[in-house]
Design a protein around this motif. Sequence first.
Motif, PDB file in Angstrom:
ATOM      1  N   LYS A 108      -0.068   0.966   1.960  1.00  0.00           N
ATOM      2  CA  LYS A 108      -0.009  -0.328   2.640  1.00  0.00           C
ATOM      3  C   LYS A 108       1.413  -0.872   2.626  1.00  0.00           C
TER       4      LYS A 108
ATOM      5  N   CYS B 146       3.543   1.115   5.046  1.00  0.00           N
ATOM      6  CA  CYS B 146       3.238   0.763   6.432  1.00  0.00           C
ATOM      7  C   CYS B 146       3.809  -0.605   6.793  1.00  0.00           C
TER       8      CYS B 146
ATOM      9  N   THR C 298       7.493  -0.281   7.538  1.00  0.00           N
ATOM     10  CA  THR C 298       7.812   0.371   8.812  1.00  0.00           C
ATOM     11  C   THR C 298       7.128  -0.306   9.996  1.00  0.00           C
TER      12      THR C 298
ATOM     13  N   HIS D 142       4.007  -0.927  10.706  1.00  0.00           N
ATOM     14  CA  HIS D 142       2.728  -0.377  11.159  1.00  0.00           C
ATOM     15  C   HIS D 142       1.624  -1.276  10.604  1.00  0.00           C
TER      16      HIS D 142
ATOM     17  N   MET E 272      -2.190   0.018  10.519  1.00  0.00           N
ATOM     18  CA  MET E 272      -2.464   0.955   9.421  1.00  0.00           C
ATOM     19  C   MET E 272      -2.456   0.224   8.079  1.00  0.00           C
ATOM     20  N   ALA E 273      -1.572  -0.755   7.925  1.00  0.00           N
ATOM     21  CA  ALA E 273      -1.532  -1.535   6.681  1.00  0.00           C
ATOM     22  C   ALA E 273      -2.837  -2.290   6.496  1.00  0.00           C
TER      23      ALA E 273
END
Length: 93
Positions: A28, A31, A34, A36, A39-40
């Motif tokens: 997490k 993500c 970056t 994302h 996805m986190a």
Amino acid sequence: MGTLTASLVLMRWELVSAVMMFMASTLKVKCRQTSHNGMAFIFTGIGIGMSCWFVTGLLGITLSMDNLLNFWHITKDVFVDVMSHTPADYPMP
């Protein structure tokens, strides 16, 4: 050696869930760094699910279908009981 083996056998699901919580937390954070966010969010849900599994395992709570059906019937009975005490002319918003 036998004590260590027995403790690992008894704690296997708690250890698996603890490792999964750690991995979900780590992923997490990666993500989020970056950007994302989707996805986190998924890894946050996995972490929450694993923490619930961890706690139920430590408390000795089993999540079998019989227990879930019993919970559902009790919830339904309480809902019906509460609704039966609601006045007929209850104001609607």
